[in-house]
Scaffold this motif. Structure first.
Motif, mmCIF file in Angstrom:
data_model
loop_
_atom_site.group_PDB
_atom_site.id
_atom_site.type_symbol
_atom_site.label_atom_id
_atom_site.label_comp_id
_atom_site.label_asym_id
_atom_site.label_seq_id
_atom_site.Cartn_x
_atom_site.Cartn_y
_atom_site.Cartn_z
ATOM 1 N N PHE A 1 11.740 -4.872 12.396
ATOM 2 C CA PHE A 1 11.729 -3.462 12.007
ATOM 3 C C PHE A 1 11.305 -3.311 10.550
ATOM 4 O O PHE A 1 10.519 -2.427 10.197
ATOM 5 C CB PHE A 1 13.116 -2.867 12.238
ATOM 6 C CG PHE A 1 13.235 -1.417 11.879
ATOM 7 C CD1 PHE A 1 12.567 -0.443 12.609
ATOM 8 C CD2 PHE A 1 14.018 -1.008 10.809
ATOM 9 C CE1 PHE A 1 12.673 0.901 12.290
ATOM 10 C CE2 PHE A 1 14.128 0.332 10.471
ATOM 11 C CZ PHE A 1 13.455 1.289 11.220
ATOM 12 N N ILE A 2 11.800 -4.196 9.686
ATOM 13 C CA ILE A 2 11.429 -4.170 8.267
ATOM 14 C C ILE A 2 9.928 -4.424 8.112
ATOM 15 O O ILE A 2 9.261 -3.795 7.276
ATOM 16 C CB ILE A 2 12.247 -5.213 7.481
ATOM 17 C CG1 ILE A 2 13.725 -4.810 7.446
ATOM 18 C CG2 ILE A 2 11.705 -5.376 6.061
ATOM 19 C CD1 ILE A 2 14.641 -5.880 6.893
ATOM 20 N N TYR A 3 9.401 -5.328 8.914
ATOM 21 C CA TYR A 3 7.959 -5.610 8.870
ATOM 22 C C TYR A 3 7.166 -4.357 9.256
ATOM 23 O O TYR A 3 6.122 -4.063 8.645
ATOM 24 C CB TYR A 3 7.640 -6.764 9.808
ATOM 25 C CG TYR A 3 6.173 -7.101 9.917
ATOM 26 C CD1 TYR A 3 5.469 -7.612 8.827
ATOM 27 C CD2 TYR A 3 5.482 -6.921 11.112
ATOM 28 C CE1 TYR A 3 4.127 -7.923 8.927
ATOM 29 C CE2 TYR A 3 4.143 -7.231 11.219
ATOM 30 C CZ TYR A 3 3.463 -7.734 10.128
ATOM 31 O OH TYR A 3 2.123 -8.047 10.235
ATOM 32 N N CYS A 4 7.648 -3.607 10.232
ATOM 33 C CA CYS A 4 6.978 -2.357 10.611
ATOM 34 C C CYS A 4 7.026 -1.356 9.455
ATOM 35 O O CYS A 4 6.053 -0.635 9.204
ATOM 36 C CB CYS A 4 7.648 -1.758 11.848
ATOM 37 S SG CYS A 4 7.398 -2.703 13.368
ATOM 38 N N MET A 5 8.147 -1.324 8.749
ATOM 39 C CA MET A 5 8.237 -0.480 7.558
ATOM 40 C C MET A 5 7.197 -0.894 6.532
ATOM 41 O O MET A 5 6.556 -0.049 5.895
ATOM 42 C CB MET A 5 9.641 -0.578 6.959
ATOM 43 C CG MET A 5 10.742 0.019 7.803
ATOM 44 S SD MET A 5 12.402 -0.298 7.121
ATOM 45 C CE MET A 5 12.249 0.361 5.473
ATOM 46 N N GLU A 6 7.033 -2.194 6.389
ATOM 47 C CA GLU A 6 6.068 -2.685 5.406
ATOM 48 C C GLU A 6 4.644 -2.303 5.792
ATOM 49 O O GLU A 6 3.823 -1.992 4.919
ATOM 50 C CB GLU A 6 6.196 -4.203 5.256
ATOM 51 C CG GLU A 6 5.314 -4.764 4.163
ATOM 52 C CD GLU A 6 5.754 -6.141 3.690
ATOM 53 O OE1 GLU A 6 5.184 -6.616 2.693
ATOM 54 O OE2 GLU A 6 6.648 -6.740 4.308
ATOM 55 N N LEU A 7 4.336 -2.300 7.082
ATOM 56 C CA LEU A 7 3.008 -1.872 7.523
ATOM 57 C C LEU A 7 2.759 -0.413 7.128
ATOM 58 O O LEU A 7 1.672 -0.063 6.655
ATOM 59 C CB LEU A 7 2.876 -2.039 9.034
ATOM 60 C CG LEU A 7 2.766 -3.468 9.582
ATOM 61 C CD1 LEU A 7 2.646 -3.447 11.106
ATOM 62 C CD2 LEU A 7 1.581 -4.199 8.967
ATOM 63 N N TYR A 8 3.761 0.434 7.333
ATOM 64 C CA TYR A 8 3.629 1.846 6.954
ATOM 65 C C TYR A 8 3.388 1.985 5.451
ATOM 66 O O TYR A 8 2.502 2.721 5.005
ATOM 67 C CB TYR A 8 4.888 2.600 7.373
ATOM 68 C CG TYR A 8 4.994 4.001 6.817
ATOM 69 C CD1 TYR A 8 4.130 5.012 7.226
ATOM 70 C CD2 TYR A 8 5.981 4.325 5.881
ATOM 71 C CE1 TYR A 8 4.232 6.302 6.722
ATOM 72 C CE2 TYR A 8 6.093 5.613 5.372
ATOM 73 C CZ TYR A 8 5.219 6.595 5.797
ATOM 74 O OH TYR A 8 5.319 7.872 5.289
ATOM 75 N N LEU A 9 4.169 1.262 4.662
ATOM 76 C CA LEU A 9 4.019 1.338 3.206
ATOM 77 C C LEU A 9 2.671 0.808 2.757
ATOM 78 O O LEU A 9 2.001 1.398 1.899
ATOM 79 C CB LEU A 9 5.142 0.535 2.538
ATOM 80 C CG LEU A 9 6.557 1.087 2.698
ATOM 81 C CD1 LEU A 9 7.578 0.080 2.195
ATOM 82 C CD2 LEU A 9 6.719 2.408 1.956
ATOM 83 N N GLN A 10 2.280 -0.303 3.342
ATOM 84 C CA GLN A 10 1.029 -0.955 2.957
ATOM 85 C C GLN A 10 -0.176 -0.093 3.307
ATOM 86 O O GLN A 10 -1.095 0.082 2.492
ATOM 87 C CB GLN A 10 0.940 -2.306 3.669
ATOM 88 C CG GLN A 10 -0.392 -3.023 3.527
ATOM 89 C CD GLN A 10 -0.518 -4.168 4.528
ATOM 90 O OE1 GLN A 10 0.473 -4.742 4.954
ATOM 91 N NE2 GLN A 10 -1.743 -4.476 4.918
ATOM 92 N N ILE A 11 -0.190 0.450 4.507
ATOM 93 C CA ILE A 11 -1.363 1.167 5.006
ATOM 94 C C ILE A 11 -1.419 2.608 4.504
ATOM 95 O O ILE A 11 -2.485 3.098 4.118
ATOM 96 C CB ILE A 11 -1.390 1.139 6.546
ATOM 97 C CG1 ILE A 11 -1.592 -0.288 7.040
ATOM 98 C CG2 ILE A 11 -2.480 2.046 7.094
ATOM 99 C CD1 ILE A 11 -1.375 -0.450 8.525
ATOM 100 N N CYS A 12 -0.270 3.281 4.494
ATOM 101 C CA CYS A 12 -0.254 4.703 4.149
ATOM 102 C C CYS A 12 0.182 4.971 2.711
ATOM 103 O O CYS A 12 -0.563 5.587 1.948
ATOM 104 C CB CYS A 12 0.662 5.457 5.121
ATOM 105 S SG CYS A 12 0.041 5.529 6.820
ATOM 106 N N ILE A 13 1.362 4.522 2.340
ATOM 107 C CA ILE A 13 1.925 4.921 1.050
ATOM 108 C C ILE A 13 1.142 4.354 -0.123
ATOM 109 O O ILE A 13 0.870 5.055 -1.103
ATOM 110 C CB ILE A 13 3.405 4.514 0.958
ATOM 111 C CG1 ILE A 13 4.193 5.124 2.112
ATOM 112 C CG2 ILE A 13 3.981 4.951 -0.387
ATOM 113 C CD1 ILE A 13 4.067 6.623 2.222
ATOM 114 N N GLU A 14 0.769 3.084 -0.044
ATOM 115 C CA GLU A 14 0.043 2.477 -1.169
ATOM 116 C C GLU A 14 -1.350 3.087 -1.341
ATOM 117 O O GLU A 14 -1.983 2.920 -2.380
ATOM 118 C CB GLU A 14 -0.060 0.961 -0.984
ATOM 119 C CG GLU A 14 1.283 0.233 -0.991
ATOM 120 C CD GLU A 14 1.935 0.154 -2.368
ATOM 121 O OE1 GLU A 14 1.464 0.807 -3.310
ATOM 122 O OE2 GLU A 14 2.942 -0.571 -2.497
ATOM 123 N N ASN A 15 -1.836 3.791 -0.315
ATOM 124 C CA ASN A 15 -3.147 4.438 -0.403
ATOM 125 C C ASN A 15 -3.048 5.947 -0.557
ATOM 126 O O ASN A 15 -4.062 6.630 -0.668
ATOM 127 C CB ASN A 15 -3.971 4.111 0.850
ATOM 128 C CG ASN A 15 -4.308 2.635 0.946
ATOM 129 O OD1 ASN A 15 -4.831 2.048 0.011
ATOM 130 N ND2 ASN A 15 -3.994 2.013 2.074
#
Length: 396
Positions: A189-203
């Motif tokens: 679940f944490i890894y899925c959170m990281e995908l969201y942050l990496q793909i959306c939030i950081e951009n």
């Protein structure tokens, strides 16, 4: 030495969608729309209104869904499509996402803050920890259900557990198996959170700056966030500042195992002897995860430097050789083992920025829990003050 401590309120001040509700909404939309050929029509706009997301995130969801449903092989092999497929696969049978989503839509979540999100995990884990201490005993769901018959949340959780594939194994399933599998799913679940942050939030485009942050000249930043907002927006102003991501940071993690993000719970046993003897579920606790993920050490060097300053301060009449600034952090007791070391010491002045009076009231309440009421009053009434509050200036 001057230390800036930032929490999720720092990202929220920059209009970034990083509340736990933002995560849940994003996951829900991806799962619901990723394989739907109608994911970008008017009906879905209504759907987005039901579970709103940031406009940048909304456009991302629509674009990746269109790519998925395209007949083009190139689109279907696009990195974002592959990552969203991976996200869907990991969320489908994930107990923690399904549990959190159900209690969210049922309106029985404790609150809207990250500490409330973590408390929902803690609620479940504490129940299992207190129900059975013998990890190699056979896992019996009815033992938990019968012990807490009126607990709606544990009822929801156990109904999800009933669907677990790993509980259908013909061999004996123990509490140790439950612990291992449930924690593995938390990491997923944490890894899925990281995908969201990496793909959306950081951009996600950031157009705002805090004038309060610009006037601080910190030597170091203790960041409780996973994102790199401070470096992205203020790095050029403070090129030599050191940033420590105490709970890990968003990065291009290839697998669940390479993520160093910490998402855990606080100690729920109040007595020290109980804390030391009941350790079966410590893997869920933040202090353990910080050790495992190696995220909790750099700040100790800063504390050592502050100790040196403090020793010199005691030999002089200088007021405060060190300053601690807090921006966007609730000061909740779940982070007491980190925060108290910075705030509760001689020779340090702590300045706490607050968004509104409601937040200030909560910060005061949390400081009282952390320091004790008498000691908090002494620090804030000291001349000169050791703790001060300042209302945040408007973002520009």
């Amino acid at each position: 030495m001057d230390i800036l401590i930032i929490g999720n309120g720092f990202d929220l001040a920059h209009k970034l969608p990083t509340t736990y509700i933002d995560f849940l909404h994003f996951f829900h939309h991806i799962k619901a729309n990723f394989h739907s050929p109608n994911c970008s029509n008017t009906l879905d706009d209504i759907f987005f209104n039901t579970y709103p997301v940031n406009n940048y995130v909304k456009n991302y969801i629509k674009n990746v869904c269109q790519q998925c449903n395209s007949s083009s092989e190139e689109n279907n092999n696009h990195k974002s499509v592959i990552l969203m497929q991976e996200l869907c696969d990991k969320l489908d049978d994930n107990i923690w996402f399904n549990y959190l989503w159900i209690i969210y839509i049922k309106g029985i979540m404790k609150g809207i803050n990250w500490i409330d999100f973590e408390s929902e995990l803690s609620h479940i884990i504490e129940i299992f920890d207190r129900t059975e201490e013998k990890l190699y005993k056979e896992f019996v769901k009815d033992a938990v259900r019968n012990t807490y018959p009126n607990d709606e949340k544990i009822g929801v959780f156990l109904s999800i557990v009933d669907k677990f594939k790993f509980l259908n194994d013909s061999s004996t399933f123990t509490y140790r198996d439950f612990l291992n599998n449930s924690y593995s799913q938390l990491r997923s679940f944490i890894y899925c959170m990281e995908l969201y942050l990496q793909i959306c939030i950081e951009n996600c485009p950031i157009t705002l700056l805090s004038p309060d942050i610009r006037t601080i000249n910190p030597n170091a930043v203790l960041c409780f966030n996973y994102t790199h907002t401070f470096v992205t927006k203020y790095g050029s102003l403070f090129p030599n500042v050191k940033v420590h991501y105490i709970h890990g940071e968003t990065k291009d993690a290839d697998t669940v195992d390479t993520s160093n993000m910490v998402l855990g719970i606080n100690e729920y046993y109040k007595d020290t002897s109980d804390c030391n003897s009941h350790t079966n579920y410590n893997i869920y606790k933040k202090f353990t995860q910080r050790v495992i993920n190696e995220t909790g050490f750099q700040s100790r060097e800063w504390l050592h430097t502050m100790n040196v300053f403090e020793a010199a301060y005691k030999k002089t009449n200088n007021q405060f050789p060190s300053n601690v600034y807090v921006f966007g952090h609730s000061l909740d007791i779940t982070d007491k083992d980190i925060l108290k070391d910075f705030i509760d010491r001689d020779g340090v002045k702590t300045t706490i920025f607050y968004y509104d009076k409601q937040q200030q009231t909560q910060q005061i309440a949390n400081l009282v829990k952390m320091l004790g009421q008498e000691h908090f009053i002494k620090m804030i009434n000291n001349v000169p003050q050791q703790i001060t509050f300042i209302k945040q200036q408007g973002m520009i």
